[in-house]
Write an enzyme that holds these catalytic residues in place. Structure first.
Site, PDB file in Angstrom:
ATOM      1  CB  CYS A  16       7.072  -4.429 -10.983  1.00  0.00           C
ATOM      2  SG  CYS A  16       6.663  -4.168  -8.941  1.00  0.00           S
ATOM      3  CD  GLU A  76      11.170  -3.843  -7.785  1.00  0.00           C
ATOM      4  OE1 GLU A  76      11.561  -2.402  -7.016  1.00  0.00           O
ATOM      5  OE2 GLU A  76      10.351  -4.106  -8.261  1.00  0.00           O
ATOM      6  CG  HIS A  82       1.862  -4.764 -11.834  1.00  0.00           C
ATOM      7  ND1 HIS A  82       2.873  -6.026 -10.674  1.00  0.00           N
ATOM      8  CD2 HIS A  82       2.024  -3.829 -11.670  1.00  0.00           C
ATOM      9  CE1 HIS A  82       3.628  -5.329  -9.889  1.00  0.00           C
ATOM     10  NE2 HIS A  82       3.272  -4.041  -9.309  1.00  0.00           N
TER      11      HIS A  82
HETATM   12  P1  HMG Z   1      -3.389   2.900   2.786  1.00  0.00           P
HETATM   13  O1  HMG Z   1      -3.342   4.354   3.167  1.00  0.00           O
HETATM   14  O2  HMG Z   1      -3.033   2.175   3.969  1.00  0.00           O
HETATM   15  O3  HMG Z   1      -4.769   2.790   2.478  1.00  0.00           O
HETATM   16  O4  HMG Z   1      -1.619   2.880   1.876  1.00  0.00           O
HETATM   17  P2  HMG Z   1      -6.151   3.785   2.072  1.00  0.00           P
HETATM   18  O5  HMG Z   1      -6.830   3.983   3.319  1.00  0.00           O
HETATM   19  O6  HMG Z   1      -5.487   4.631   1.120  1.00  0.00           O
HETATM   20  O7  HMG Z   1      -7.304   2.505   2.179  1.00  0.00           O
HETATM   21  C1  HMG Z   1      -6.796   1.668   0.995  1.00  0.00           C
HETATM   22  C2  HMG Z   1      -8.243   0.624   0.595  1.00  0.00           C
HETATM   23  O8  HMG Z   1      -8.746   0.313   1.538  1.00  0.00           O
HETATM   24  C3  HMG Z   1      -9.100   2.192  -0.066  1.00  0.00           C
HETATM   25  O9  HMG Z   1     -10.151   1.575  -1.538  1.00  0.00           O
HETATM   26  C4  HMG Z   1     -10.032   2.670   1.617  1.00  0.00           C
HETATM   27  O10 HMG Z   1     -11.051   2.610   1.407  1.00  0.00           O
HETATM   28  C5  HMG Z   1     -10.522   0.384   1.400  1.00  0.00           C
HETATM   29  P3  HMG Z   1      -9.938   2.329  -2.595  1.00  0.00           P
HETATM   30  O11 HMG Z   1     -10.393   4.107  -2.486  1.00  0.00           O
HETATM   31  O12 HMG Z   1      -8.293   2.407  -2.833  1.00  0.00           O
HETATM   32  O13 HMG Z   1     -10.798   1.531  -3.192  1.00  0.00           O
HETATM   33  N1  HMG Z   1     -11.264   0.869   2.973  1.00  0.00           N
HETATM   34  C6  HMG Z   1     -11.468  -0.361   3.591  1.00  0.00           C
HETATM   35  N2  HMG Z   1     -12.236  -0.661   2.820  1.00  0.00           N
HETATM   36  C7  HMG Z   1     -13.175  -1.694   3.402  1.00  0.00           C
HETATM   37  N3  HMG Z   1     -13.589  -1.923   4.836  1.00  0.00           N
HETATM   38  C8  HMG Z   1     -12.429  -1.140   5.221  1.00  0.00           C
HETATM   39  C9  HMG Z   1     -11.339  -0.641   4.892  1.00  0.00           C
HETATM   40  N4  HMG Z   1     -11.077   0.746   5.768  1.00  0.00           N
HETATM   41  C10 HMG Z   1     -10.229   1.211   4.153  1.00  0.00           C
HETATM   42  N5  HMG Z   1     -13.004  -0.633   6.907  1.00  0.00           N
HETATM   43  C11 HMG Z   1      -1.560   1.519  -0.492  1.00  0.00           C
HETATM   44  C12 HMG Z   1      -2.711   2.089   0.863  1.00  0.00           C
HETATM   45  C13 HMG Z   1      -1.546   0.737  -1.485  1.00  0.00           C
HETATM   46  C14 HMG Z   1      -1.078   3.408  -0.186  1.00  0.00           C
HETATM   47  C15 HMG Z   1      -0.667   1.603   0.048  1.00  0.00           C
HETATM   48  O14 HMG Z   1      -0.647  -0.190   1.026  1.00  0.00           O
HETATM   49  C16 HMG Z   1       0.460   1.117   0.012  1.00  0.00           C
HETATM   50  O15 HMG Z   1       1.641   1.663  -0.511  1.00  0.00           O
HETATM   51  N6  HMG Z   1       1.048   0.391  -0.844  1.00  0.00           N
HETATM   52  C17 HMG Z   1       2.225   0.480  -1.966  1.00  0.00           C
HETATM   53  C18 HMG Z   1       2.538   0.442  -3.043  1.00  0.00           C
HETATM   54  C19 HMG Z   1       1.220   0.016  -4.300  1.00  0.00           C
HETATM   55  O16 HMG Z   1       1.671  -0.548  -4.114  1.00  0.00           O
HETATM   56  N7  HMG Z   1       1.123   0.587  -4.671  1.00  0.00           N
HETATM   57  C20 HMG Z   1       1.061  -0.160  -6.080  1.00  0.00           C
HETATM   58  C21 HMG Z   1       0.893   1.012  -7.627  1.00  0.00           C
HETATM   59  S1  HMG Z   1       3.109   1.214  -7.801  1.00  0.00           S
HETATM   60  C22 HMG Z   1       3.397  -0.339  -8.517  1.00  0.00           C
HETATM   61  O17 HMG Z   1       2.304  -1.098  -8.367  1.00  0.00           O
HETATM   62  C23 HMG Z   1       4.281  -0.316  -8.522  1.00  0.00           C
HETATM   63  C24 HMG Z   1       4.942  -1.498  -7.742  1.00  0.00           C
HETATM   64  O18 HMG Z   1       4.360  -2.776  -7.829  1.00  0.00           O
HETATM   65  C25 HMG Z   1       6.696  -1.472  -7.599  1.00  0.00           C
HETATM   66  C26 HMG Z   1       7.362  -1.865  -8.332  1.00  0.00           C
HETATM   67  O19 HMG Z   1       7.229  -1.110  -9.335  1.00  0.00           O
HETATM   68  O20 HMG Z   1       8.867  -1.840  -8.071  1.00  0.00           O
HETATM   69  C27 HMG Z   1       4.602  -1.360  -5.719  1.00  0.00           C
END
Ligand code: HMG
Length: 387
Positions: A111, A79, A233
């Site tokens: 992906c 992609e 994945h």
């Molecule tokens: P965010 O808002 O920065 O993070 O975004 P958050 O506030 O949701 O925190 C993440 C986790 O860290 C949470 O845990 C928090 O509790 C924890 P969870 O509730 O998820 O278990 N946390 C802590 N843990 C320990 N100590 C601390 C602490 N603070 C917080 N101090 C997000 C996170 C993944 C949404 C962001 O990084 C993002 O947008 N990433 C990109 C999208 C993505 O990867 N999506 C995955 C599914 S889609 C997919 O797989 C397709 C993809 O590969 C693309 C394609 O297909 O081409 C992405």
């Protein structure tokens, strides 16, 4: 006929970023990145690398002159395409020295597309058992500096040979694809970074996993106990945990603890490289096969997910001697060089991206076998540094 993954090889960039250092630079608690997201390091991409050079580097590791003769088709799943018309596969075919009677094509669905490539390859081999298909999943995951997605960036390629009588994984016939028109992550033609509804994307991922696995159970009568492991994945390693736990719930029995242990083995390499987009599931599989507790004949589940969205659950049976048909990922990762956050930001901003002017890159510090030397008259210039 037994058809499946015969060989696998991985390549990534030579530079990586320590995510504790990134967390400090972004004023974030490092535990959020290393525990909450589950990432320790990520590949940093110099301007001299793109999906063509990385894809060719991965494929070169698994090819021998004898294997090259049987390849009828080269599928590049990505992609992060470098051209809206011409397939990256054609550049890679030349860099690898494959003969001209090879079908070359590029595929896209976020992906997911490497999985479609593998399924299509099975069809080609079923029709022409003497042929093999080279499937290369190659991507650069880019979200932008100081965005929530930044910690989930990464880059690299996994090359796989699909053939009859495979040496690694004999793919079983039941497979469950599932797709819906969903805006969880996308990249418009004018953008070099993905747009993402991050939290929504994680929920859709889990929903697609449950949908495909439940249907698989209905079709086969099998349940979790029939699996030695499930490879996911891994856009970030915590995502695999979320997926698995959505099925396991409170279970603490032997099956649940086995699957949790194997998941950890499958996450080791992704923790150090980041999201490979199309290649992520297959790096997760390599990590499982090289670090997991597995036996010949074990059934392994594979959950593929691509935003937009499309998922697929399918399975394979582990073959005798599978360890001998993969590149050594641990060794490649140990050779990499750590860069500072400032250097990473500089490299991030120096990509060719959408630039249209002529440019020449300095490739002296890039040890990979293929490099993007620059662009002239709107054409990318690729060089073979060593064979
Ligand atoms: P965010 O808002 O920065 O993070 O975004 P958050 O506030 O949701 O925190 C993440 C986790 O860290 C949470 O845990 C928090 O509790 C924890 P969870 O509730 O998820 O278990 N946390 C802590 N843990 C320990 N100590 C601390 C602490 N603070 C917080 N101090 C997000 C996170 C993944 C949404 C962001 O990084 C993002 O947008 N990433 C990109 C999208 C993505 O990867 N999506 C995955 C599914 S889609 C997919 O797989 C397709 C993809 O590969 C693309 C394609 O297909 O081409 C992405």
């Amino acid at each position: 006929m037994r058809i499946g993954i015969d060989r696998m090889a991985f390549a990534t960039t030579n530079d990586y970023l320590d995510l504790v250092e990134l967390a400090k630079a972004r004023n974030v608690d490092p535990n959020k990145y290393t525990i909450g997201i589950g990432q320790d390091q990520q590949a940093v991409v110099p301007p001299t690398q793109d999906i063509v050079t990385l894809g060719a580097a991965a494929a070169q590791k698994l090819l021998t002159p004898a294997l090259m003769k049987n390849i009828s088709t080269l599928i590049v799943a990505t992609e992060s395409g470098i051209d809206n018309s011409k397939a990256a596969a054609i550049y890679i075919k030349r860099l690898l020295g494959l003969n001209d009677f090879v079908r070359t094509v590029e595929m896209k669905e976020a992906c997911y597309s490497a999985t479609a490539g593998i399924q299509f390859a099975r069809g080609i081999v079923a029709l022409n058992p003497q042929e093999t298909v080279l499937v290369i999943a190659s991507d650069i995951a880019r979200y932008g500096l100081d965005t929530p997605g930044e910690v989930t960036q990464g880059a690299g390629a996994v090359a796989m040979l699909i053939s009859q009588n495979p040496h690694i994984l004999n793919l079983e016939d039941t497979t469950v694809p599932y797709s819906k028109d969903i805006m969880d992550f996308w990249r418009p033609l004018y953008a070099t970074e993905a747009l993402v509804d991050g939290k929504y994307s994680t929920n859709v991922y889990i929903d697609f996993f449950k949908q495909t696995f439940t249907r698989y159970q209905q079709l086969t009568g099998r349940d979790l106990a029939d699996f030695a492991a499930i490879a996911f994945h891994l856009p970030f390693t915590k995502m695999g945990k979320k997926g698995l736990e959505s099925l396991l719930g409170e279970r603490k029995d032997e099956v649940a603890s086995r699957l949790r242990q194997q998941l950890k083995a499958s996450q080791i390499y992704s923790r150090k490289v980041g999201n490979l987009y199309t290649g992520s599931l297959y790096l997760s599989l390599m990590s499982l096969l090289q670090n997991g507790n597995l036996n010949v004949g074990d059934r392994i589940g594979l959950f593929s997910y691509g935003s937009g969205a499309e998922g697929e659950f399918y399975t394979g049976i582990l073959e005798e001697g599978y360890q001998n048909y993969m590149s050594n990922v641990e060794m490649d990762l140990a050779r990499r060089h750590k860069v500072s956050v400032a250097k990473y930001e500089q490299l991030f901003n120096n990509q060719l991206g959408m630039k249209s002017e002529d440019v020449e890159f300095d490739d002296r510090n890039d040890p990979l076998p293929f490099v993007l030397k620059g662009q002239k008259n709107h054409q990318r210039i690729y060089l073979i540094k060593k064979n």
